[in-house]
Scaffold this motif. Structure first.
Motif, PDB file in Angstrom:
ATOM      1  N   GLU A  52      53.752  96.260  38.956  1.00 19.63           N
ATOM      2  CA  GLU A  52      53.210  95.346  39.968  1.00 19.63           C
ATOM      3  C   GLU A  52      52.167  96.060  40.827  1.00 19.63           C
ATOM      4  N   MET A  53      52.478  97.306  41.193  1.00 25.79           N
ATOM      5  CA  MET A  53      51.543  98.050  42.044  1.00 25.79           C
ATOM      6  C   MET A  53      50.207  98.250  41.337  1.00 25.79           C
ATOM      7  N   ARG A  54      50.283  98.597  40.068  1.00 25.53           N
ATOM      8  CA  ARG A  54      49.072  98.807  39.263  1.00 25.53           C
ATOM      9  C   ARG A  54      48.222  97.532  39.239  1.00 25.53           C
ATOM     10  N   ASP A  55      48.883  96.424  39.015  1.00 19.46           N
ATOM     11  CA  ASP A  55      48.174  95.133  38.993  1.00 19.46           C
ATOM     12  C   ASP A  55      47.566  94.817  40.369  1.00 19.46           C
ATOM     13  N   CYS A  56      48.383  95.032  41.387  1.00 18.99           N
ATOM     14  CA  CYS A  56      47.910  94.726  42.747  1.00 18.99           C
ATOM     15  C   CYS A  56      46.701  95.581  43.097  1.00 18.99           C
ATOM     16  N   TYR A  57      46.750  96.832  42.720  1.00 18.91           N
ATOM     17  CA  TYR A  57      45.642  97.732  43.055  1.00 18.91           C
ATOM     18  C   TYR A  57      44.332  97.162  42.514  1.00 18.91           C
ATOM     19  N   GLN A  58      44.382  96.705  41.290  1.00 22.10           N
ATOM     20  CA  GLN A  58      43.153  96.161  40.685  1.00 22.10           C
ATOM     21  C   GLN A  58      42.797  94.794  41.271  1.00 22.10           C
ATOM     22  N   LYS A  59      43.825  93.977  41.421  1.00 20.49           N
ATOM     23  CA  LYS A  59      43.584  92.616  41.896  1.00 20.49           C
ATOM     24  C   LYS A  59      43.036  92.601  43.333  1.00 20.49           C
ATOM     25  N   TYR A  60      43.707  93.304  44.247  1.00 20.09           N
ATOM     26  CA  TYR A  60      43.353  93.158  45.667  1.00 20.09           C
ATOM     27  C   TYR A  60      42.172  94.022  46.092  1.00 20.09           C
ATOM     28  N   ASN A  61      41.765  94.950  45.227  1.00 19.35           N
ATOM     29  CA  ASN A  61      40.523  95.658  45.535  1.00 19.35           C
ATOM     30  C   ASN A  61      39.295  94.894  45.031  1.00 19.35           C
ATOM     31  N   ALA A  62      39.542  93.756  44.394  1.00 18.79           N
ATOM     32  CA  ALA A  62      38.425  92.904  43.955  1.00 18.79           C
ATOM     33  C   ALA A  62      38.640  91.472  44.439  1.00 18.79           C
ATOM     34  N   PHE A  63      39.393  91.315  45.505  1.00 18.78           N
ATOM     35  CA  PHE A  63      39.883  89.994  45.920  1.00 18.78           C
ATOM     36  C   PHE A  63      38.949  89.322  46.919  1.00 18.78           C
ATOM     37  N   HIS A  64      38.592  90.066  47.965  1.00 20.96           N
ATOM     38  CA  HIS A  64      37.821  89.483  49.062  1.00 20.96           C
ATOM     39  C   HIS A  64      37.336  90.631  49.931  1.00 20.96           C
ATOM     40  N   THR A  65      36.214  90.436  50.570  1.00 24.94           N
ATOM     41  CA  THR A  65      35.645  91.512  51.389  1.00 24.94           C
ATOM     42  C   THR A  65      36.577  91.954  52.516  1.00 24.94           C
ATOM     43  N   LEU A  66      37.502  91.082  52.930  1.00 25.44           N
ATOM     44  CA  LEU A  66      38.407  91.423  54.034  1.00 25.44           C
ATOM     45  C   LEU A  66      39.668  92.151  53.571  1.00 25.44           C
ATOM     46  N   SER A  84      41.672  95.003  51.037  1.00 18.07           N
ATOM     47  CA  SER A  84      41.686  96.113  50.084  1.00 18.07           C
ATOM     48  C   SER A  84      43.112  96.599  49.898  1.00 18.07           C
ATOM     49  N   TYR A  85      43.292  97.523  48.984  1.00 19.56           N
ATOM     50  CA  TYR A  85      44.647  97.921  48.573  1.00 19.56           C
ATOM     51  C   TYR A  85      44.691  99.414  48.344  1.00 19.56           C
ATOM     52  N   GLN A  86      45.702 100.067  48.894  1.00 19.95           N
ATOM     53  CA  GLN A  86      45.900 101.496  48.665  1.00 19.95           C
ATOM     54  C   GLN A  86      47.266 101.714  48.008  1.00 19.95           C
ATOM     55  N   LEU A  87      47.387 102.804  47.295  1.00 14.48           N
ATOM     56  CA  LEU A  87      48.671 103.142  46.667  1.00 14.48           C
ATOM     57  C   LEU A  87      49.646 103.714  47.691  1.00 14.48           C
ATOM     58  N   GLY A  88      50.930 103.429  47.500  1.00 14.57           N
ATOM     59  CA  GLY A  88      51.916 103.995  48.412  1.00 14.57           C
ATOM     60  C   GLY A  88      53.336 103.645  48.003  1.00 14.57           C
ATOM     61  N   PHE A  89      54.277 104.226  48.726  1.00 15.09           N
ATOM     62  CA  PHE A  89      55.688 103.898  48.518  1.00 15.09           C
ATOM     63  C   PHE A  89      56.408 104.001  49.860  1.00 15.09           C
ATOM     64  N   HIS A  90      57.642 103.479  49.915  1.00 20.11           N
ATOM     65  CA  HIS A  90      58.301 103.402  51.217  1.00 20.11           C
ATOM     66  C   HIS A  90      58.570 104.790  51.778  1.00 20.11           C
ATOM     67  N   ALA A  91      59.377 105.578  51.066  1.00 23.82           N
ATOM     68  CA  ALA A  91      59.718 106.916  51.559  1.00 23.82           C
ATOM     69  C   ALA A  91      60.507 107.636  50.479  1.00 23.82           C
ATOM     70  N   GLU A  92      60.513 108.934  50.564  1.00 19.17           N
ATOM     71  CA  GLU A  92      61.263 109.738  49.584  1.00 19.17           C
ATOM     72  C   GLU A  92      62.721 109.322  49.521  1.00 19.17           C
ATOM     73  N   TYR A  93      63.319 109.021  50.689  1.00 22.72           N
ATOM     74  CA  TYR A  93      64.764 108.770  50.723  1.00 22.72           C
ATOM     75  C   TYR A  93      65.179 107.403  50.204  1.00 22.72           C
ATOM     76  N   THR A  94      64.199 106.568  49.847  1.00 27.61           N
ATOM     77  CA  THR A  94      64.532 105.267  49.252  1.00 27.61           C
ATOM     78  C   THR A  94      63.943 105.123  47.845  1.00 27.61           C
ATOM     79  N   THR A  95      63.372 106.212  47.316  1.00 26.81           N
ATOM     80  CA  THR A  95      62.601 106.103  46.078  1.00 26.81           C
ATOM     81  C   THR A  95      63.007 107.217  45.107  1.00 26.81           C
ATOM     82  N   SER A  96      63.297 106.848  43.875  1.00 26.87           N
ATOM     83  CA  SER A  96      63.739 107.835  42.882  1.00 26.87           C
ATOM     84  C   SER A  96      62.589 108.743  42.469  1.00 26.87           C
TER      85      SER A  96
END
Lengths: 424, 424
Positions: free
Chosen positions: B156-170, B172-184
């Motif tokens: 989903e993140m991969r798709d969103c990155y492409q979709k929302y960086n070409a969505f509208h001038t207002l 944009s999308y950056q990669l990220g995750f919540h935190a180490e302690y909630t993510t494998s």
């Protein structure tokens, strides 16, 4: 007849944080009715104001400030307390004339009103200027002298105490001195005698910095609080401004003497002075009030910022997010401030009390949703929410406009012009 | 033609804190002129606004927030971070529908605008809702996912990155995750691959609490920053939200990777998380930006409060009133935030840059006298001073009124109604 506020939420702060829906009426300088909508409305109100669900609460009391110091706002920053006082503040203050104190304090009163503050506990020189200003603007002011070895005298203080406690309903006077580190023992002893004579409380800057306490220990072998008690200055209570470095024994004295700690977190933060033991003070049942301190150190006179800092800094200090609730903080800002300043009739809202109040606009994004109005005020509130400020039954501020007898633009122009001269 | 602001003070923040007096013009979404009054005024402006000496500056960038969390304002308070998250926040968030995120975030946008904030770096779920909202309201939004083991996926993140960086001038999308302690570890490794694929920076909550760092050390024998670097997530930079407990080695990595520390002092204070090493970060030349965090923890979205706290808490921490100047803080709030969020054209004011700006009313008591405008903003400024907020050349807020396509009252009513359902 006075003013009728209807469609109001009312936080009376009499005994609890209950919010009632209904009306508040004023008659002359007092509150004449609080309760549900009355079927038969009394006629002849001067104004009837539809509050559309907005909140009336007791005005905030700025329980420690130096109003005239607005002129040094953003002038002397980023210095530790002593350097700031001796290199920047004192030399500029030495140039002040009485009329400067009047006009710079007028600027402060605009700012108090825009923050919902209805009374201030003002420590400065030239009490005649601030007393005249209080009457001219309609702003409730409790004067306290900054007596020290270089300014003011015991005789003047004695005279002022009698004069300004019989001067005008908006003005009163409390005994005090600047601080142990600027005041000789003889002067403090003389003040103790005046306190005894009038059976009156005493107020001062107390334990604001580590250095202040260390210096006092070196000079007297006692903390500032213990020294004041030993000198007989606290027999009728009083209070300490700042109180960042109170020992357990100091707290015992505060408790025993029924004294108030007036916290000034914004100023303590900006001058890097430290964080008071707020959670411990509350645990011991020592009353706390809140002051902005002067604009030279803070740099704004904003009770919302101070309220958030009182609880936020305590949470950080104790590493415990649960300490110092929003309810306790709001009580400090409204009720305890009044008690400490001797304003017994301006502490909460009820029939017969003084109409010193403010209206907060809840129809703003930072006040929504309404999960808790009290928490919204303390954790999320802002001067932007202040819709109206009333002192002694008169509206002095409403929707960004001031009604204190002079155009704010003129006050700004004068303050800038005079500051240019003082700098030169 | 766009809008002409005249009789303005303009703080462009291009290279220094110089304030020029003159005019600023916009054309469509960009700034077309900044400079002295022109003798021959171009005709056909949509509006000409006399600023009467008020100040235009680049809009503030809220570089870390969770907009939709307005619904939990003053609902879940006075708890430490983990209890707050697990007992109050997560169970309520689990009930949210996409449309809730749209409407609660709309409430946040009102609040951003009233604080002069022109863009936010929003970490939340349902990016399609926030993207739609940005377009509907006209508010510039950088999306970043709160990817963790329970929500969202790498695909989903991969798709969103492409979709929302070409969505509208207002948008944009950056990669990220919540935190180490909630993510494998597997998920973090997957994210590193996507970062490599897009040569894109990565953002996350980092070292917010002592417990978080201790847990990571226990699990991996490394701090969160060192772990991310070891997993190859930081090859294209990025940033950390909070960063209260960075070690010297962590700072070396931030410096080497060109990463930004996004400070959230109000939230860290209210959750009793701690105070970051701001003075040390600045000394090392590590760029810092400022975020409000979500309203559930802060509880308001007010850049003025955050700016004062950034410097005030640093002064307290270092016991040195001279650290972290007003100029540095204002640069964090306006310029560095933009750089960190990838908004290269919204960082400062110059011809050709995006017209993302705010106007501060200097004709208010907390802005007087004018000893230093920059210090007045950081040490004494308030949302009350925000006269106008413009995003992408459009005025979205002016003198207390919002222009985002829906009546604020309706937004409040909806938020309260839905919050009642969620509580029930």
């Amino acid at each position: 007849m006075g003013i009728r506020f209807y469609n109001a939420r009312i936080l009376t702060m009499q005994d609890n944080m209950e919010i009632i829906e209904g009306e508040l009426w004023t008659e002359k300088e007092r509150i004449s009715y609080i309760g549900p909508k009355r079927k038969e409305i009394q006629q002849g109100f001067e104004r009837e104001i539809d509050l559309k669900g907005n909140l009336i609460l007791p005005g905030f009391k700025d329980a420690h400030t130096h109003s005239a110091m607005t002129f040094l706002r953003s002038y002397a920053d980023d210095l530790p307390l002593w350097d700031w006082l001796s290199k920047q503040v004192f030399p500029m203050e030495a140039k002040l004339r009485g009329e400067d104190i009047y006009s710079f304090s007028k600027l402060a009163i605009l700012e108090y009103l825009s923050s919902g503050i209805t009374a201030c506990f003002d420590m400065y020189f030239h009490p005649e200027e601030m007393a005249r200003l209080a009457v001219d603007t309609g702003f409730r002011t409790v004067l306290v002298p900054g007596l020290n070895d270089f300014n003011f005298s015991l005789e003047e203080m004695r005279d002022c105490y009698q004069k300004y406690n019989a001067f005008h309903t908006l003005v009163s006077y409390q005994l005090g001195f600047h601080a142990e580190y600027t005041t000789s023992k003889a002067l403090m002893e003389g003040l103790a005698k005046i306190s005894e004579e009038f059976k009156a409380p005493v107020f001062t800057h107390n334990s604001e910095t580590k250095g202040e306490v260390a210096g006092c220990l070196e000079r007297y072998g006692m903390t500032p609080t213990a020294l004041m008690d030993a000198l007989g200055m606290l027999n009728y209570g009083g209070g300490g401004y700042h109180c960042v470095y109170l020992s357990d024994e100091d707290m015992d004295i505060f408790k025993k003497r029924g004294m108030t700690v007036v916290s000034n977190p914004g100023s303590n933060m900006k001058l890097a002075s430290g964080v008071p033991r707020t959670a411990e003070l509350l645990k011991r049942g020592i009353p706390m009030a809140i002051g902005t301190d002067g604009a030279a150190s803070n740099n704004c006179l904003d009770m919302f910022r101070e309220m958030f800092l009182v609880t936020g800094l305590a949470k950080l200090r104790e590493e415990d997010a649960s300490v110092v609730s929003a309810e306790e903080v709001l009580k400090m800002a409204c009720v305890n401030g009044a008690h400490c300043m001797g304003l017994k009739d301006a502490d909460c809202l009820s029939e017969g009390k003084l109409a010193d109040l403010c209206v907060l606009d809840l129809h703003q994004p930072n006040m929504q949703p309404v999960n808790s109005i009290v928490k919204n005020i303390v954790y999320s509130g802002s001067k932007q929410n202040v819709e109206l400020t009333m002192v002694n039954g008169k509206i002095l501020y409403e929707k960004g406009k001031f009604f204190i007898g002079e155009d704010p633009e003129e006050i700004y122009v004068k303050a800038n012009r005079r500051m240019q001269e003082l700098k030169g």
